[in-house]
Design a protein around this motif. Structure first.
Motif, PDB file in Angstrom:
ATOM      1  N   LEU A  64       0.827  -1.207   0.000  1.00  0.00           N
ATOM      2  CA  LEU A  64       0.000   0.000   0.000  1.00  0.00           C
ATOM      3  C   LEU A  64       0.859   1.254   0.000  1.00  0.00           C
ATOM      4  O   LEU A  64       0.545   2.235  -0.674  1.00  0.00           O
ATOM      5  CB  LEU A  64      -0.947  -0.004   1.204  1.00  0.00           C
ATOM      6  N   ARG A  65       1.976   1.207   0.777  1.00  0.00           N
ATOM      7  CA  ARG A  65       2.890   2.363   0.785  1.00  0.00           C
ATOM      8  C   ARG A  65       3.521   2.555  -0.590  1.00  0.00           C
ATOM      9  O   ARG A  65       3.645   3.685  -1.079  1.00  0.00           O
ATOM     10  CB  ARG A  65       3.970   2.172   1.843  1.00  0.00           C
ATOM     11  N   TRP A  66       3.905   1.429  -1.242  1.00  0.00           N
ATOM     12  CA  TRP A  66       4.504   1.516  -2.578  1.00  0.00           C
ATOM     13  C   TRP A  66       3.505   2.100  -3.571  1.00  0.00           C
ATOM     14  O   TRP A  66       3.857   2.939  -4.406  1.00  0.00           O
ATOM     15  CB  TRP A  66       4.934   0.124  -3.032  1.00  0.00           C
ATOM     16  N   MET A  67       2.244   1.630  -3.485  1.00  0.00           N
ATOM     17  CA  MET A  67       1.201   2.162  -4.370  1.00  0.00           C
ATOM     18  C   MET A  67       0.988   3.647  -4.135  1.00  0.00           C
ATOM     19  O   MET A  67       0.811   4.425  -5.073  1.00  0.00           O
ATOM     20  CB  MET A  67      -0.117   1.407  -4.142  1.00  0.00           C
ATOM     21  N   LEU A  68       1.000   4.062  -2.869  1.00  0.00           N
ATOM     22  CA  LEU A  68       0.828   5.474  -2.543  1.00  0.00           C
ATOM     23  C   LEU A  68       1.964   6.311  -3.118  1.00  0.00           C
ATOM     24  O   LEU A  68       1.726   7.376  -3.712  1.00  0.00           O
ATOM     25  CB  LEU A  68       0.751   5.652  -1.025  1.00  0.00           C
ATOM     26  N   TYR A  69       3.220   5.787  -2.972  1.00  0.00           N
ATOM     27  CA  TYR A  69       4.371   6.505  -3.542  1.00  0.00           C
ATOM     28  C   TYR A  69       4.258   6.593  -5.064  1.00  0.00           C
ATOM     29  O   TYR A  69       4.529   7.646  -5.664  1.00  0.00           O
ATOM     30  CB  TYR A  69       5.676   5.793  -3.158  1.00  0.00           C
ATOM     31  N   ALA A  70       3.849   5.461  -5.699  1.00  0.00           N
ATOM     32  CA  ALA A  70       3.737   5.427  -7.164  1.00  0.00           C
ATOM     33  C   ALA A  70       2.672   6.409  -7.647  1.00  0.00           C
ATOM     34  O   ALA A  70       2.875   7.147  -8.620  1.00  0.00           O
ATOM     35  CB  ALA A  70       3.415   4.016  -7.637  1.00  0.00           C
TER      36      ALA A  70
END
Length: 383
Positions: free
Chosen positions: A31-37
């Motif tokens: 979820l953090r990676w998706m938010l950063y992306a």
């Protein structure tokens, strides 16, 4: 009997708890990676939009995209790039420029090699030149061919053989026994699904008017050759064409070179990226045909008219004009299609005209397929 750890908790329960924690950790990282992306894409998109709309280079690129779309059958889509008002202004501006580019009267003079029968036994470099030469050409984003026809008097304008439908260039070449051929002038093309039978403007073949939708009092931009082999390009009335002794001609625009000078100032005014066909002439009389592929990523995206103009100038053209391009662009030699047309079939569209090259053009019979037909008698959409 279940195993018990020192704390008294069943081992299986503890392992399940560990797994759940790991799943939650992985889900959290995802979820953090998706938010950063998503944040990166939003920032990149914002920066890209800012560049496109707020910087000179971005605006230039945006109009290049719009010009490229304008050259396709999806012209109206350009409004999503520059807006409807700007689209209408852009098209009108190009039309005004094209009209202006056809006004100056061309005065170029050609110097055809003189054949002396008394010296037939002596070698002559001019006489040893092949009638047709094909050279590959390429540039940034495009590939194509340059066809050089050493004797302009060997060119005739081909037309279809059947009522109600155009004819593909390779078919015209094979049917008439021509050495080579390229697509010619424009035609009515409803929804880009036209049958290729109705030309736009005029068609002149063997010195005779085969088709005319402009009337005696109006003028149109023509591309062709007169009786002496001199290329004619620019805006002329039917009376002026007759006075010039035009032998083969079609209607298309714009003229891009006149009296040895290029008329397009830079790539920005090059009318987008697309497949192209153009015709030019050198002072020695040789006719140059440029055919460039396009709309095929990995092979050739296409060229703008400034690119075509520069190719012509680099090869000695003193006059040159644009011919029908896009999915009509095709070059045929000895019955074989040399380039890669961008139409669905891959072998060119059905067209009303083509410039054909013959060893003995005086022996060629090209009947007028439009004889007795008025423009209003033709349904360009009916196959």
């Amino acid at each position: 009997m279940r195993s018990i750890d020192p704390t008294g908790q069943p081992v299986l329960n503890r392992l399940g708890t560990i797994r759940r924690k790991r799943v939650k950790q992985r889900r959290g990282r995802f979820l953090r990676w998706m938010l950063y992306a998503m944040t990166f894409m939003m920032l990149s998109g914002t920066l890209a939009l800012g560049w496109l709309f707020l910087t000179p280079s971005g605006n230039e690129f945006r109009y290049l995209m719009a010009d490229t779309v304008i050259t396709t059958k999806h012209r109206n889509w350009a409004k999503y790039i520059i807006g409807q008002e700007a689209l209408d202004q852009r098209v009108a501006e190009y039309q005004r420029n094209f009209d202006a580019m056809g006004v100056e009267r061309d005065t170029h003079v050609i110097h055809l090699p003189v054949t002396d029968p008394s010296n037939a036994s002596e070698p002559d470099e001019e006489q040893d030149k092949p009638l047709v030469e094909i050279k590959p050409i390429s540039g940034i984003g495009y590939k194509g061919y340059l066809m050089i026809v050493s004797d302009p008097t060997k060119i005739r304008l081909g037309v279809p053989s059947k009522l109600g439908r155009g004819e593909k260039v390779d078919s015209m070449v094979k049917r008439t026994g021509a050495i080579a051929g390229v697509n010619g002038g424009g035609f009515a093309d409803p929804n880009w699904q036209g049958n290729g039978f109705q030309p736009i403007g005029v068609v002149i073949s063997q010195g005779k008017v085969y088709y005319d939708d402009i009337g005696k009092s109006k003028s149109t931009q023509v591309v062709g050759i007169d009786e002496s082999g001199t290329m004619i390009a620019g805006r002329y009335s039917m009376k002026e064409m007759q006075e010039l002794g035009i032998r083969e001609a079609v209607t298309f625009q714009p003229r891009i070179i006149v009296n040895g000078k290029g008329l397009i100032k830079n790539a920005k005014d090059g009318w987008g990226i697309a497949p192209r066909t153009a015709m030019g002439q050198r002072e020695d009389g040789a006719i140059l045909f440029v055919v460039i592929d396009g709309r095929q990523p990995g092979h050739s995206i296409g060229a703008n008219l400034y690119d075509v103009q520069q190719i012509m100038l680099e090869n000695g053209a003193v006059i040159a004009a644009n011919l029908d391009g896009g999915s009509s662009s095709v070059l045929v030699k000895d019955g074989e299609i040399l380039n890669k047309p961008s139409d669905k079939s891959g072998n060119g569209r059905y067209l009303p005209t083509a410039f054909l090259v013959f060893e003995h053009p005086e022996e060629v019979d090209i009947p007028n397929i439009w004889e007795g037909l008025r423009p209003q008698d033709i349904n360009a959409a009916q196959w």
